[in-house]
Design an enzyme around this catalytic site. Structure first.
Site, short mmCIF file in Angstrom:
data_model
loop_
_atom_site.label_atom_id
_atom_site.label_comp_id
_atom_site.label_asym_id
_atom_site.label_seq_id
_atom_site.Cartn_x
_atom_site.Cartn_y
_atom_site.Cartn_z
N GLY A 145 0.77 -1.27 -0.06
CA GLY A 145 -0.03 0.15 0.02
C GLY A 145 0.81 1.32 -0.05
O GLY A 145 2.13 1.26 -0.06
N ALA A 146 0.25 2.41 0.44
CA ALA A 146 0.70 3.68 -0.02
C ALA A 146 1.25 3.79 -1.25
O ALA A 146 2.41 4.21 -1.39
CB ALA A 146 1.81 4.05 1.17
N HIS B 24 4.31 1.34 -8.17
CA HIS B 24 3.34 0.36 -7.76
C HIS B 24 2.40 0.39 -9.25
O HIS B 24 2.04 -0.80 -9.83
CB HIS B 24 2.48 0.43 -6.65
CG HIS B 24 2.92 0.40 -5.71
ND1 HIS B 24 3.28 1.70 -4.52
CD2 HIS B 24 3.58 -0.67 -4.71
CE1 HIS B 24 4.07 1.28 -3.57
NE2 HIS B 24 4.36 0.17 -3.53
P1 AMP Z 1 5.84 -2.39 -1.46
O1 AMP Z 1 4.44 -1.89 -1.38
O2 AMP Z 1 7.05 -1.48 -1.37
O3 AMP Z 1 6.01 -3.88 -0.93
O4 AMP Z 1 6.29 -2.74 -3.22
C1 AMP Z 1 5.30 -3.51 -3.82
C2 AMP Z 1 5.79 -3.72 -5.13
O5 AMP Z 1 6.18 -2.56 -5.90
C3 AMP Z 1 7.22 -4.49 -5.06
O6 AMP Z 1 7.37 -5.56 -6.00
C4 AMP Z 1 8.24 -3.09 -5.46
O7 AMP Z 1 9.65 -3.75 -5.69
C5 AMP Z 1 7.56 -2.62 -6.33
N1 AMP Z 1 7.95 -1.19 -6.34
C6 AMP Z 1 8.30 -0.36 -5.24
N2 AMP Z 1 8.65 0.76 -5.74
C7 AMP Z 1 8.79 0.70 -7.24
C8 AMP Z 1 9.57 1.69 -8.05
N3 AMP Z 1 9.93 2.83 -7.69
N4 AMP Z 1 9.37 1.19 -9.24
C9 AMP Z 1 9.02 -0.03 -9.50
N5 AMP Z 1 8.54 -0.86 -8.82
C10 AMP Z 1 8.43 -0.73 -7.36
#
Ligand code: AMP
Length: 280
Positions: free
Chosen positions: A31-32, A37
């Site tokens: 989230g957030a 994402h």
């Molecule tokens: P998180 O919510 O931080 O667990 O991230 C969820 C998914 O989004 C994970 O697969 C992350 O690697 C991906 N993600 C987070 N930040 C980025 C970004 N800047 N660019 C691409 N994918 C991202």
């Protein structure tokens, strides 16, 4: 977009799509949400008939309870972003739904989860494997999309589906960056104005590594430059900066004949721990 909180309901809804041989794409998140994402949602929408996104702040992957408590939460904004991006289903379970019992499983990913974030965040990748496997069992997607920003996580998840014989294709998507190069991250919202300004140092470091190599700097010289840069301000605390062979994921200290290298960094800016990497 349907919002679902229970695994049984999710299974009921998805089984209809499975029976119609629809390709199900899955984007797990905490989230957030930001455009990084959403880029994963877009990639899934391109390849698949149905895109499902999960939002679940997984307690078992936080080795630091304070980090878990202050993790940003913006559910209404997230739901709107997902709806606008054309996501079909948002799965938002409560902790009891995902962990009706304590998950006692211990995974072993060989050398992958023992170094870097595996070393600095003990238990982190085991928690990731616990939740990702549970989500994979619940969603049973054809394809799952992960960001390369979490380079080590992608390796862990690829290994996980092999270990569990799950017929899920893992797709690694490029890192989306802010205008000044900072990798987009939910944690960026926790930075104060000064910290956000100071965080620019991370892309400044990462986006010049390939040029340093072309200028014949050794890995040690590059690491010394990085250490010098982060020592200029007490706001920074470097957990690691390493260069690895991007294929074997082994840290290297001398340039070798590797076709692909990856530089990885984890650095605190104030209380916020940021990670980044570049493949070159
Ligand atoms: P998180 O919510 O931080 O667990 O991230 C969820 C998914 O989004 C994970 O697969 C992350 O690697 C991906 N993600 C987070 N930040 C980025 C970004 N800047 N660019 C691409 N994918 C991202």
């Amino acid at each position: 977009m349907q919002i679902i909180t229970k695994i049984a309901e999710l299974d009921y809804v998805l089984s209809k799509y499975r029976n119609q041989n629809k390709i199900i794409g899955f984007v797990p998140t905490m989230g957030a949400l930001h455009l990084g994402h959403i880029s994963l949602i877009n990639a899934s929408n391109k390849d698949c008939n149905i895109t499902i996104c999960s939002i679940f702040v997984n307690p078992t992957q936080f080795n630091d309870k304070k980090d878990l408590e202050r993790y940003p939460k913006t559910p209404e904004k997230d739901a709107k972003l997902l709806k606008d991006a054309g996501c079909s289903i948002l799965f938002m379970p409560e902790v009891d739904e995902m962990y009706p019992e304590t998950d006692t499983r211990i995974f072993d990913f060989g050398s992958i989860d023992k170094i870097l974030d595996g070393k600095f965040r003990p238990g982190h990748f085991n928690g990731v494997a616990q939740i990702v496997s549970k989500l994979f069992f619940a969603v049973k997607p054809n394809k799952a999309y992960f960001g390369s920003k979490d380079f080590q996580q992608v390796l862990v998840v690829k290994n996980l589906v092999k270990q569990l014989n799950l017929p899920i294709e893992i797709i690694a998507c490029p890192i989306l960056r802010e205008q000044d190069g900072l990798a987009m991250s939910s944690r960026n919202t926790l930075l104060s104005k000064d910290e956000r300004e100071a965080a620019k140092i991370i892309p400044e470091i990462m986006l010049t590594i390939a040029a340093h190599k072309s200028n014949n700097l050794s890995i040690k010289q590059i690491a010394d430059l990085v250490n010098k840069k982060v020592s200029t301000n007490s706001m920074y605390k470097l957990d690691y900066f390493v260069i690895a062979n991007a294929d074997s994921f082994e840290e290297i200290t001398e340039w070798e004949q590797a076709t692909n290298y990856v530089a990885l960094i984890a650095c605190f800016v104030g209380k916020v721990r940021l990670i980044d990497n570049v493949v070159f």
